[in-house]
Design an enzyme around this catalytic site. Structure first.
Site, short mmCIF file in Angstrom:
data_model
loop_
_atom_site.label_atom_id
_atom_site.label_comp_id
_atom_site.label_asym_id
_atom_site.label_seq_id
_atom_site.Cartn_x
_atom_site.Cartn_y
_atom_site.Cartn_z
N SER A 5 0.85 -1.20 0.00
CA SER A 5 0.00 0.00 0.00
C SER A 5 0.88 1.25 0.00
O SER A 5 0.39 2.37 0.05
CB SER A 5 -0.92 0.01 1.23
N ASN A 41 -1.78 -2.60 13.16
CA ASN A 41 -3.25 -2.47 13.14
C ASN A 41 -3.74 -1.22 13.87
O ASN A 41 -4.61 -0.51 13.38
CB ASN A 41 -3.90 -3.73 13.72
N THR A 68 -41.11 24.26 -10.53
CA THR A 68 -41.28 22.88 -10.08
C THR A 68 -41.44 22.08 -11.37
O THR A 68 -41.97 22.61 -12.36
CB THR A 68 -42.54 22.70 -9.19
N HIS A 69 -40.96 20.86 -11.40
CA HIS A 69 -40.96 20.04 -12.63
C HIS A 69 -40.24 20.74 -13.77
O HIS A 69 -40.55 20.53 -14.93
CB HIS A 69 -42.38 19.68 -13.08
N SER A 78 -14.43 25.02 -27.88
CA SER A 78 -14.58 23.77 -28.61
C SER A 78 -13.43 23.67 -29.61
O SER A 78 -12.99 24.68 -30.16
CB SER A 78 -15.92 23.77 -29.34
N LYS A 97 -18.03 28.47 -29.76
CA LYS A 97 -18.54 27.88 -28.53
C LYS A 97 -17.86 28.37 -27.25
O LYS A 97 -16.67 28.63 -27.22
CB LYS A 97 -18.40 26.34 -28.57
N ASN A 115 -18.14 26.75 -23.49
CA ASN A 115 -18.79 25.63 -22.81
C ASN A 115 -18.63 25.67 -21.29
O ASN A 115 -17.57 26.06 -20.79
CB ASN A 115 -18.21 24.30 -23.32
N GLU A 128 -20.17 21.07 -15.52
CA GLU A 128 -20.43 19.72 -16.04
C GLU A 128 -19.54 18.70 -15.34
O GLU A 128 -19.97 17.63 -14.94
CB GLU A 128 -20.16 19.67 -17.55
N TYR A 169 -8.93 -7.05 12.49
CA TYR A 169 -8.31 -6.56 11.27
C TYR A 169 -8.27 -7.65 10.19
O TYR A 169 -7.99 -8.81 10.47
CB TYR A 169 -6.87 -6.07 11.55
N GLN A 201 -7.17 -2.72 3.88
CA GLN A 201 -6.17 -1.87 3.23
C GLN A 201 -6.78 -1.15 2.00
O GLN A 201 -6.28 -0.13 1.56
CB GLN A 201 -4.96 -2.71 2.81
N LYS A 257 -8.18 3.05 1.65
CA LYS A 257 -7.54 4.37 1.55
C LYS A 257 -7.69 5.09 0.22
O LYS A 257 -8.00 6.28 0.19
CB LYS A 257 -6.05 4.23 1.87
N1 ARG Z 1 -0.90 -1.44 5.13
C1 ARG Z 1 -1.85 -1.96 6.07
C2 ARG Z 1 -3.19 -1.32 5.87
O1 ARG Z 1 -3.23 -0.28 5.27
C3 ARG Z 1 -1.39 -1.69 7.47
C4 ARG Z 1 -1.89 -2.66 8.48
C5 ARG Z 1 -1.35 -4.02 8.22
N2 ARG Z 1 -1.62 -4.92 9.26
C6 ARG Z 1 -1.44 -6.23 9.12
N3 ARG Z 1 -1.73 -6.97 10.11
N4 ARG Z 1 -1.01 -6.74 8.00
O2 ARG Z 1 -4.22 -1.81 6.28
#
Ligand code: ARG
Length: 462
Positions: free
Chosen positions: A23, A110, A155-156, A277, A283, A285, A290, A317, A322, A325
């Site tokens: 990650s 965790n 309305t509408h 455009s 144009k 725009n 949008e 967990y 993961q 994010k």
């Molecule tokens: N990169 C992990 C996440 O974003 C961190 C936590 C990982 N914990 C584990 N027990 N593997 O969730």
């Protein structure tokens, strides 16, 4: 075998696993939260006698260098380090040696990721409320100048009754105020510290969770560790709150798109926030509203995505988490950019008040006033008054005029209970200003609403 967790393994991880499992490409944006969390944790470990003064000092010094390397771009982010938590700890240990290895006492990734991500989201709740406040200020400013600018209320998407443009804009001020409240509520509810929950069950080390909570600016310590390391409600809340806010942004955007068409001609976006455009030279725009409308789809996707990731996960967990994010980062980035550009586009937009007023002449906008007159003046049941007024509308259509221009003689011929005093009532401005009930569109009641939002913005302490 350079993994922190490689002790029980006989073979190295495949590079395919590294790519799949990591990650670090996106969680590195949490580096500040991660370092601050580690420093708070280390400070507490020292207070509790778990590490000594010299070890704390070397962790602090080492972290200064790590932070510096990250901010100067010198830090080496490697996929094989998996995530930012391990990359930072590894670098710290490379700089300071053994003391770096003590930092993870009484902690797990965790609770570490729960702290980092939660603090990031809480901070963004705040940033978003500030941007919303700035947007509201622009809306209220424009509204203030247009409490007498008549436009067809719809309305509408059909002409309904005359309202003023300020009143229309204050409807959006109401929505954005609720959005601010939702971000603030969420921040308040979720401002509890996960630190010290360790992997899932707490720790036998004599830690002090209150101390780290205080150091990191949390209001309290979370109650149940099993919940805390797997809870992502705070992330879902910001996603939902962003979706709702973007839905509001999408609605005003749709109106701006319509209003800037030739058919409406109510507003003109400035050149700064319009596009051309590639084929049609004439144009201009409205790409900005949008795109704002379009980006609403993308943030809704992020909300549904995380709801789906979380559904059915056993405690506590799981690596699925993961996946929380990227969508959150994307929604937050999208929301911040959207709020800024909408604010600027509105600020530089020209309001064509004359066209709005002219448009009121279509659609017999004061028809309800004739019905109300019959009720009040001749004590006719509203249903009957509605029917008589329908006749007057039909007659105006035959004559090719708006009801507000029909002559007294024509009206009297339709129903003799209609008397001369009706005439002033059908004038469009009169119709608008007759709506003085609380929250109504008259200029007078719009000014009350304006004051309400001005006071709200003045009192808003962010
Ligand atoms: N990169 C992990 C996440 O974003 C961190 C936590 C990982 N914990 C584990 N027990 N593997 O969730």
């Amino acid at each position: 075998m350079d993994k922190m967790w490689s002790g029980r393994f006989k073979q190295s991880a495949s590079s395919l696993l590294d790519d799949f499992n990591a990650s670090i490409m996106y969680d590195r944006r949490l580096y500040r939260e991660d370092i601050e969390g580690s420093l708070a944790h280390a400070g507490m470990l020292k207070e509790q006698g778990i590490i000594d003064e010299a070890e704390l000092k070397s962790i602090q010094d080492g972290m200064v260098q790590v932070l510096d390397e990250i901010e100067s771009g010198a830090f080496e982010w490697k996929i094989s380090d998996e995530d930012l938590h391990m990359a930072i700890e590894k670098r710290l240990t490379a700089i300071i040696g053994e003391a770096g290895g003590k930092l993870h006492t009484a902690r797990s990734r965790n609770d570490q990721v729960a702290v980092d991500f939660r603090r990031y989201v809480l901070r963004k709740n705040n940033d978003l409320t500030k941007l919303l406040k700035e947007l509201m200020e622009v809306i209220v400013y424009i509204a203030q100048r247009h409490t007498e600018t008549m436009m067809p209320g719809m309305t509408h998407l059909q002409h309904a009754q005359p309202i003023n443009f300020g009143f229309h804009l204050l409807a959006y001020a109401s929505m954005f105020k609720r959005d601010i409240e939702r971000f603030s509520d969420s921040r308040r509810r979720n401002n509890v510290s996960p630190l010290g929950c360790a992997a899932l069950a707490g720790t036998p080390h004599p830690i002090d969770r209150q101390q780290t909570a205080d150091a990191l600016g949390f209001d309290a310590v979370s109650v149940n560790c099993l919940d805390t390391v797997s809870d992502r409600d705070f992330a879902l809340e910001i996603l939902f709150n962003i979706s709702t806010m973007m839905m509001h942004i999408s609605r005003i955007s749709e109106e701006i798109v319509m209003w800037s068409s030739y058919e409406f001609g109510f507003v003109e976006l400035s050149d700064q926030y319009s596009t051309g455009s590639s084929i049609m030279p004439q144009k201009k725009n409205p790409d900005v509203p949008e795109l704002l409308r379009g980006k609403t789809g993308r943030v809704n996707g992020n909300l549904i995505s995380l709801l789906t990731v979380m559904k059915g996960l056993p405690l506590a967990y799981n690596k699925d988490t993961q996946e929380d994010k990227e969508g959150v980062f994307d929604s937050i980035d999208t929301a911040e950019m959207s709020l800024e550009i909408l604010r600027e586009a509105l600020k530089t937009m020209t309001v064509k008040a004359q066209n709005m007023e002219t448009a009121c002449k279509k659609g017999h906008l004061s028809a309800t006033d004739l019905a109300d007159y019959l009720v009040e003046h001749s004590n006719i049941p509203f249903r009957t008054a509605h029917f008589i007024t329908g006749k007057a509308v039909a007659r105006s259509e035959e004559l090719g005029i708006d009801l507000s221009d029909i002559s007294f003689e024509e009206l009297h011929r339709i129903d003799e209970r209609i008397e001369e005093d009706v005439m002033g009532l059908l004038a469009l401005r009169h119709s608008m200003n007759a709506r003085t009930s609380q929250g109504g569109t008259s200029t007078q009641t719009t000014l009350v609403q304006l004051q309400y939002f001005q006071d709200y913005l003045k009192g808003l302490d962010l």
